[in-house]
Design a protein around this motif. Structure first.
Motif, PDB file in Angstrom:
ATOM      1  N   HIS A 121      15.263 -33.949  -3.457  1.00  0.00           N
ATOM      2  CA  HIS A 121      16.289 -34.320  -2.481  1.00  0.00           C
ATOM      3  C   HIS A 121      17.118 -35.477  -3.042  1.00  0.00           C
ATOM      4  O   HIS A 121      16.617 -36.583  -3.208  1.00  0.00           O
ATOM      5  CB  HIS A 121      15.598 -34.758  -1.180  1.00  0.00           C
ATOM      6  N   LEU A 122      18.380 -35.198  -3.321  1.00  0.00           N
ATOM      7  CA  LEU A 122      19.316 -36.236  -3.746  1.00  0.00           C
ATOM      8  C   LEU A 122      20.300 -36.481  -2.616  1.00  0.00           C
ATOM      9  O   LEU A 122      20.791 -35.528  -2.002  1.00  0.00           O
ATOM     10  CB  LEU A 122      20.102 -35.809  -4.989  1.00  0.00           C
TER      11      LEU A 122
ATOM     12  N   GLU B  22      29.727 -34.632 -18.512  1.00  0.00           N
ATOM     13  CA  GLU B  22      28.532 -34.305 -19.286  1.00  0.00           C
ATOM     14  C   GLU B  22      27.413 -35.308 -19.032  1.00  0.00           C
ATOM     15  O   GLU B  22      26.251 -34.925 -18.887  1.00  0.00           O
ATOM     16  CB  GLU B  22      28.845 -34.245 -20.785  1.00  0.00           C
ATOM     17  N   ALA B  23      27.751 -36.578 -18.956  1.00  0.00           N
ATOM     18  CA  ALA B  23      26.742 -37.606 -18.695  1.00  0.00           C
ATOM     19  C   ALA B  23      26.172 -37.455 -17.282  1.00  0.00           C
ATOM     20  O   ALA B  23      24.967 -37.605 -17.072  1.00  0.00           O
ATOM     21  CB  ALA B  23      27.327 -38.997 -18.897  1.00  0.00           C
ATOM     22  N   PHE B  24      27.042 -37.145 -16.325  1.00  0.00           N
ATOM     23  CA  PHE B  24      26.571 -36.937 -14.956  1.00  0.00           C
ATOM     24  C   PHE B  24      25.647 -35.721 -14.901  1.00  0.00           C
ATOM     25  O   PHE B  24      24.598 -35.755 -14.258  1.00  0.00           O
ATOM     26  CB  PHE B  24      27.758 -36.775 -13.997  1.00  0.00           C
ATOM     27  N   ALA B  25      26.008 -34.646 -15.589  1.00  0.00           N
ATOM     28  CA  ALA B  25      25.150 -33.460 -15.646  1.00  0.00           C
ATOM     29  C   ALA B  25      23.799 -33.810 -16.265  1.00  0.00           C
ATOM     30  O   ALA B  25      22.749 -33.370 -15.779  1.00  0.00           O
ATOM     31  CB  ALA B  25      25.819 -32.339 -16.427  1.00  0.00           C
ATOM     32  N   ALA B  26      23.810 -34.598 -17.321  1.00  0.00           N
ATOM     33  CA  ALA B  26      22.555 -34.997 -17.962  1.00  0.00           C
ATOM     34  C   ALA B  26      21.705 -35.824 -16.996  1.00  0.00           C
ATOM     35  O   ALA B  26      20.479 -35.643 -16.922  1.00  0.00           O
ATOM     36  CB  ALA B  26      22.841 -35.790 -19.238  1.00  0.00           C
ATOM     37  N   TRP B  27      22.336 -36.701 -16.231  1.00  0.00           N
ATOM     38  CA  TRP B  27      21.617 -37.510 -15.243  1.00  0.00           C
ATOM     39  C   TRP B  27      20.998 -36.599 -14.185  1.00  0.00           C
ATOM     40  O   TRP B  27      19.836 -36.747 -13.823  1.00  0.00           O
ATOM     41  CB  TRP B  27      22.556 -38.544 -14.614  1.00  0.00           C
ATOM     42  N   MET B  28      21.804 -35.633 -13.696  1.00  0.00           N
ATOM     43  CA  MET B  28      21.300 -34.694 -12.693  1.00  0.00           C
ATOM     44  C   MET B  28      20.149 -33.856 -13.276  1.00  0.00           C
ATOM     45  O   MET B  28      19.138 -33.631 -12.605  1.00  0.00           O
ATOM     46  CB  MET B  28      22.418 -33.766 -12.219  1.00  0.00           C
ATOM     47  N   GLY B  29      20.294 -33.414 -14.515  1.00  0.00           N
ATOM     48  CA  GLY B  29      19.245 -32.635 -15.158  1.00  0.00           C
ATOM     49  C   GLY B  29      17.956 -33.421 -15.306  1.00  0.00           C
ATOM     50  O   GLY B  29      16.863 -32.874 -15.132  1.00  0.00           O
ATOM     51  N   ALA B  30      18.084 -34.698 -15.616  1.00  0.00           N
ATOM     52  CA  ALA B  30      16.894 -35.546 -15.737  1.00  0.00           C
ATOM     53  C   ALA B  30      16.180 -35.674 -14.392  1.00  0.00           C
ATOM     54  O   ALA B  30      14.946 -35.644 -14.335  1.00  0.00           O
ATOM     55  CB  ALA B  30      17.263 -36.919 -16.286  1.00  0.00           C
TER      56      ALA B  30
ATOM     57  N   ARG C 251      30.140 -28.867 -11.029  1.00  0.00           N
ATOM     58  CA  ARG C 251      30.375 -28.866 -12.477  1.00  0.00           C
ATOM     59  C   ARG C 251      29.084 -29.218 -13.222  1.00  0.00           C
ATOM     60  O   ARG C 251      28.766 -28.621 -14.251  1.00  0.00           O
ATOM     61  CB  ARG C 251      31.489 -29.850 -12.838  1.00  0.00           C
ATOM     62  N   ALA C 252      28.314 -30.174 -12.709  1.00  0.00           N
ATOM     63  CA  ALA C 252      27.047 -30.550 -13.355  1.00  0.00           C
ATOM     64  C   ALA C 252      26.105 -29.348 -13.424  1.00  0.00           C
ATOM     65  O   ALA C 252      25.492 -29.091 -14.460  1.00  0.00           O
ATOM     66  CB  ALA C 252      26.392 -31.703 -12.600  1.00  0.00           C
ATOM     67  N   PHE C 253      26.014 -28.600 -12.324  1.00  0.00           N
ATOM     68  CA  PHE C 253      25.141 -27.428 -12.329  1.00  0.00           C
ATOM     69  C   PHE C 253      25.638 -26.366 -13.292  1.00  0.00           C
ATOM     70  O   PHE C 253      24.838 -25.687 -13.939  1.00  0.00           O
ATOM     71  CB  PHE C 253      24.968 -26.855 -10.925  1.00  0.00           C
ATOM     72  N   THR C 254      26.950 -26.205 -13.420  1.00  0.00           N
ATOM     73  CA  THR C 254      27.460 -25.216 -14.375  1.00  0.00           C
ATOM     74  C   THR C 254      27.207 -25.669 -15.811  1.00  0.00           C
ATOM     75  O   THR C 254      26.891 -24.849 -16.665  1.00  0.00           O
ATOM     76  CB  THR C 254      28.963 -24.908 -14.164  1.00  0.00           C
ATOM     77  N   ILE C 255      27.320 -26.949 -16.076  1.00  0.00           N
ATOM     78  CA  ILE C 255      27.018 -27.475 -17.415  1.00  0.00           C
ATOM     79  C   ILE C 255      25.548 -27.237 -17.729  1.00  0.00           C
ATOM     80  O   ILE C 255      25.193 -26.751 -18.813  1.00  0.00           O
ATOM     81  CB  ILE C 255      27.382 -28.975 -17.512  1.00  0.00           C
TER      82      ILE C 255
END
Length: 102
Positions: free
Chosen positions: A42-43, A26-34, A87-91
């Motif tokens: 480009h990451l 969840e934290a990684f998804a939030a980081w990616m979303g930010a 998983r981050a994109f699905t979250i």
């Protein structure tokens, strides 16, 4: 990482490093979303060499990310990162793939 196409935002570099920050999905998804919300286009996720990243590389990275204290083969680290990015994109999209496992 200094090549950049005209009109693109700077590359966001993420170095996988055992001394980096550990995050749950969840934290990684939030980081990616930010990063998405900041307009990042480009990451780059880079797995460190056996001897570790140089201090100069570590200072240039946007994020030092640790997959945990265990040592793993580069091929396995790539697989784990691919799963976590998916998983981050699905979250972020609210897809039921990620159940949280709480």
């Amino acid at each position: 990482m200094d090549r950049q196409a005209t009109g693109r935002t700077p590359v966001v570099s993420v170095l996988l490093d055992s001394r980096g920050r550990q995050m749950n999905s969840e934290a990684f998804a939030a980081w990616m979303g930010a990063r998405r919300d900041e307009g990042a286009q480009h990451l780059v996720f880079a797995i460190g060499p056996a001897s570790g990243w140089s201090e100069a590389a570590r200072l240039q990275a946007r994020l030092l990310l640790s997959l945990g204290p265990m040592t793993m083969a580069h091929a396995l680290a790539r697989l784990v990162m691919a799963e976590q990015i998916y998983r981050a994109f699905t979250i972020l999209s609210g897809h039921p793939y990620h159940t949280g496992h709480r």
